[in-house]
Design a protein around this motif. Structure first.
Motif, PDB file in Angstrom:
ATOM      1  N   ASP A   7     -15.353  -2.093  77.188  1.00 28.80           N
ATOM      2  CA  ASP A   7     -13.986  -1.939  77.140  1.00 28.80           C
ATOM      3  C   ASP A   7     -13.452  -2.455  75.737  1.00 28.80           C
ATOM      4  O   ASP A   7     -12.755  -1.741  74.964  1.00 28.80           O
ATOM      5  CB  ASP A   7     -13.068  -2.769  77.898  1.00 28.80           C
ATOM      6  N   ALA A   8     -13.950  -3.345  74.969  1.00 33.48           N
ATOM      7  CA  ALA A   8     -13.901  -3.930  73.514  1.00 33.48           C
ATOM      8  C   ALA A   8     -14.191  -2.946  72.929  1.00 33.48           C
ATOM      9  O   ALA A   8     -13.371  -2.430  71.637  1.00 33.48           O
ATOM     10  CB  ALA A   8     -14.489  -5.161  73.392  1.00 33.48           C
ATOM     11  N   ILE A   9     -15.362  -2.287  72.781  1.00 31.32           N
ATOM     12  CA  ILE A   9     -15.733  -1.344  72.000  1.00 31.32           C
ATOM     13  C   ILE A   9     -14.789   0.047  71.720  1.00 31.32           C
ATOM     14  O   ILE A   9     -14.344   0.618  70.691  1.00 31.32           O
ATOM     15  CB  ILE A   9     -17.127  -0.657  72.120  1.00 31.32           C
ATOM     16  N   THR A  10     -14.418   0.367  73.111  1.00 29.96           N
ATOM     17  CA  THR A  10     -13.528   1.384  73.256  1.00 29.96           C
ATOM     18  C   THR A  10     -12.048   1.258  72.546  1.00 29.96           C
ATOM     19  O   THR A  10     -11.508   1.981  71.841  1.00 29.96           O
ATOM     20  CB  THR A  10     -12.956   1.797  74.695  1.00 29.96           C
ATOM     21  N   SER A  11     -11.552  -0.209  72.750  1.00 29.47           N
ATOM     22  CA  SER A  11     -10.339  -0.606  72.165  1.00 29.47           C
ATOM     23  C   SER A  11     -10.523  -0.497  70.730  1.00 29.47           C
ATOM     24  O   SER A  11      -9.504  -0.114  70.021  1.00 29.47           O
ATOM     25  CB  SER A  11      -9.784  -1.876  72.910  1.00 29.47           C
ATOM     26  N   ALA A  12     -11.535  -1.252  70.084  1.00 23.18           N
ATOM     27  CA  ALA A  12     -11.826  -1.356  68.768  1.00 23.18           C
ATOM     28  C   ALA A  12     -11.667   0.169  68.148  1.00 23.18           C
ATOM     29  O   ALA A  12     -11.306   0.169  67.077  1.00 23.18           O
ATOM     30  CB  ALA A  12     -13.029  -2.206  68.681  1.00 23.18           C
ATOM     31  N   GLN A  13     -12.549   0.868  68.836  1.00 27.05           N
ATOM     32  CA  GLN A  13     -12.712   2.266  68.112  1.00 27.05           C
ATOM     33  C   GLN A  13     -11.125   3.121  67.855  1.00 27.05           C
ATOM     34  O   GLN A  13     -10.986   3.676  67.131  1.00 27.05           O
ATOM     35  CB  GLN A  13     -13.815   3.102  68.780  1.00 27.05           C
ATOM     36  N   SER A  14     -10.646   2.953  69.290  1.00 27.35           N
ATOM     37  CA  SER A  14      -9.317   3.622  69.112  1.00 27.35           C
ATOM     38  C   SER A  14      -8.162   2.863  68.166  1.00 27.35           C
ATOM     39  O   SER A  14      -7.312   3.499  67.598  1.00 27.35           O
ATOM     40  CB  SER A  14      -8.541   3.624  70.400  1.00 27.35           C
ATOM     41  N   HIS A  15      -8.432   1.733  67.897  1.00 32.86           N
ATOM     42  CA  HIS A  15      -7.582   0.837  66.947  1.00 32.86           C
ATOM     43  C   HIS A  15      -8.070   0.572  65.585  1.00 32.86           C
ATOM     44  O   HIS A  15      -7.282   0.270  64.726  1.00 32.86           O
ATOM     45  CB  HIS A  15      -7.506  -0.593  67.615  1.00 32.86           C
ATOM     46  N   GLY A  16      -9.131   1.221  65.274  1.00 33.85           N
ATOM     47  CA  GLY A  16      -9.843   1.195  64.020  1.00 33.85           C
ATOM     48  C   GLY A  16     -10.172  -0.430  63.449  1.00 33.85           C
ATOM     49  O   GLY A  16     -10.120  -0.570  62.268  1.00 33.85           O
ATOM     50  N   ASP A  17     -10.847  -1.000  64.468  1.00 27.96           N
ATOM     51  CA  ASP A  17     -11.027  -2.456  64.118  1.00 27.96           C
ATOM     52  C   ASP A  17     -12.324  -2.418  63.398  1.00 27.96           C
ATOM     53  O   ASP A  17     -13.194  -1.669  63.432  1.00 27.96           O
ATOM     54  CB  ASP A  17     -11.155  -3.372  65.494  1.00 27.96           C
ATOM     55  N   ASP A  18     -12.712  -3.399  62.697  1.00 29.21           N
ATOM     56  CA  ASP A  18     -13.929  -3.613  61.836  1.00 29.21           C
ATOM     57  C   ASP A  18     -14.844  -4.484  62.516  1.00 29.21           C
ATOM     58  O   ASP A  18     -16.170  -4.364  62.401  1.00 29.21           O
ATOM     59  CB  ASP A  18     -13.734  -4.221  60.634  1.00 29.21           C
ATOM     60  N   LEU A  19     -14.431  -5.504  63.569  1.00 31.59           N
ATOM     61  CA  LEU A  19     -15.318  -6.468  63.838  1.00 31.59           C
ATOM     62  C   LEU A  19     -14.916  -6.861  65.316  1.00 31.59           C
ATOM     63  O   LEU A  19     -13.872  -7.255  65.596  1.00 31.59           O
ATOM     64  CB  LEU A  19     -15.203  -7.665  63.075  1.00 31.59           C
ATOM     65  N   ILE A  20     -16.012  -6.954  66.124  1.00 33.55           N
ATOM     66  CA  ILE A  20     -15.737  -7.434  67.704  1.00 33.55           C
ATOM     67  C   ILE A  20     -16.360  -8.859  67.652  1.00 33.55           C
ATOM     68  O   ILE A  20     -17.554  -8.961  67.343  1.00 33.55           O
ATOM     69  CB  ILE A  20     -16.252  -6.551  68.487  1.00 33.55           C
ATOM     70  N   LEU A  21     -15.684  -9.982  67.862  1.00 31.98           N
ATOM     71  CA  LEU A  21     -16.345 -11.287  68.145  1.00 31.98           C
ATOM     72  C   LEU A  21     -16.402 -11.429  69.851  1.00 31.98           C
ATOM     73  O   LEU A  21     -15.378 -11.428  70.222  1.00 31.98           O
ATOM     74  CB  LEU A  21     -15.793 -12.201  67.525  1.00 31.98           C
ATOM     75  N   ALA A  22     -17.687 -11.431  70.206  1.00 31.42           N
ATOM     76  CA  ALA A  22     -17.905 -11.592  71.612  1.00 31.42           C
ATOM     77  C   ALA A  22     -18.279 -12.853  72.202  1.00 31.42           C
ATOM     78  O   ALA A  22     -19.348 -13.491  71.729  1.00 31.42           O
ATOM     79  CB  ALA A  22     -18.798 -10.383  72.192  1.00 31.42           C
ATOM     80  N   ASP A  23     -17.513 -13.720  73.048  1.00 33.23           N
ATOM     81  CA  ASP A  23     -17.956 -14.856  73.518  1.00 33.23           C
ATOM     82  C   ASP A  23     -18.804 -14.661  74.710  1.00 33.23           C
ATOM     83  O   ASP A  23     -18.923 -13.503  75.193  1.00 33.23           O
ATOM     84  CB  ASP A  23     -16.381 -15.382  74.295  1.00 33.23           C
TER      85      ASP A  23
END
Ligand SMILES: Nc1nc2c(ncn2[C@@H]2O[C@H](COP(=O)(O)OP(=O)(O)OP(=O)(O)O)[C@@H](O)[C@H]2O)c(=O)[nH]1
Ligand SMILES: [Mg+2]
Length: 293
Positions: free
Chosen positions: A160-176
């Motif tokens: 979900d995080a990757i999907t969200s980041a891709q559609s939002h144009g994020d650069d970095l996911i920090l995963a706990d």
């Protein structure tokens, strides 16, 4: 006896005395106390003895800088930055209570300050409080977060995080991630699942990093943790927390020497700004009691 900082101890040990057997014995005891471990302590002591012999050095003070040179070979900073305009995933690993969640909050602020678009992923789904804890940080810091219910599959949260980041144009996911002391098989299985999702979603290998958080107050245990995790999943670097509570960084030197893992950040408090990029010179100076920290 009052607890004396490791650096202070070394400073007074090296100061104003001649080199003799008693000096090396005291040095070895101090290094062991500072979490450098028996093997590494012996190695350092041997190398210093040889330098003293070859160069006819008689003053202990002349060896302090030479010791810095030796340690300098063992420990390196992690210098890579995430690439802007591509999506990176940083998985933050570590046993219970070392400071993963707090460090993620600090890192999110650090990278946002450098112009990165950051997304938090609450992939510690093992405890209900874990998701809430990250969520509270996200709200305070104004970070975007992707979360699911407690007990859900951490791989699904990453997905979900990757999907969200891709559609939002994020650069970095920090995963706990969950901090319970897994046995190696469990740890591997969980991480493999997340690995699979991360690869399947097209995150490039060079943008996928696994960092292990080590608590400075746990000393030698940090070395075993790093060894165990690194066997289960190859790590890319170490983050040292609680360096304010225990200015003993010997474990870090040992990890550098035995596992060749670079150090990414050092955390020095509970505040969001209490995070520093690892500065080898500064670190070794403080470890060895050379100058002010
Ligand atoms: N003094 C100090 N305390 C810290 C530092 N980093 C984290 N802490 C504290 O350590 C405690 C545990 O931190 P968490 O971030 O919850 O640790 P965690 O690894 O996520 O723990 P689990 O989710 O239970 O596995 C908290 O009370 C933090 O405030 C630090 O650099 N210095
Ligand atoms: Mg946590």
């Amino acid at each position: 006896m009052f607890f004396k900082k490791f650096g202070d101890k070394l400073r007074s040990l090296f100061g104003g005395r001649k080199i003799d057997e008693a000096f090396f014995e005291e040095l070895e005891d101090t290094l062991i106390e500072g979490d450098l471990g028996a093997r590494l302590t012996e190695e350092i002591s041997e190398r210093l003895r040889e330098i003293a012999r070859k160069e006819s050095i008689t003053e202990a003070s002349q060896l302090q800088l030479r010791m810095k040179d030796i340690l300098s070979e063992y420990i390196q900073p992690y210098t890579e930055e995430p690439r802007k305009g591509e999506l990176s995933v940083y998985m933050i690993l570590g046993v219970n209570g070392v400071g993963k969640t707090t460090t993620i909050a600090k890192m999110s602020r650090y990278f946002t300050g450098k112009g990165y678009k950051v997304l938090l992923a609450a992939a510690d789904t093992f405890r209900a409080a874990a998701v809430d804890q990250l969520d509270i940080h996200a709200q305070r810091l104004g970070m975007r977060i992707v979360k699911q219910q407690m007990g859900s599959d951490p791989g699904a949260v990453i997905y979900d995080a990757i999907t969200s980041a891709q559609s939002h144009g994020d650069d970095l996911i920090l995963a706990d991630t969950a901090g319970r002391m897994h046995n190696k098989e469990n740890l591997m299985r969980e991480l493999k699942k997340m690995d699979k999702v991360i690869h399947a979603r097209g995150i490039k290998e060079e943008n996928y990093r696994k960092f292990l958080v080590i608590d400075a107050t746990t000393g030698q245990n940090g070395v075993s943790q790093a060894t165990l995790f690194n066997e289960a999943v190859p790590l890319d670097g170490i983050i040292l927390t609680k360096y304010d509570s225990a200015a003993k960084g010997g474990a870090l030197v040992q990890i550098g020497r035995t596992l060749s893992l670079p150090v990414v950040f050092v955390c020095v408090g509970e505040g969001y700004d209490d995070i520093r990029r690892f500065d080898k010179d500064e670190f070794l100076d403080s470890l060895l009691g050379l100058g002010e920290r």
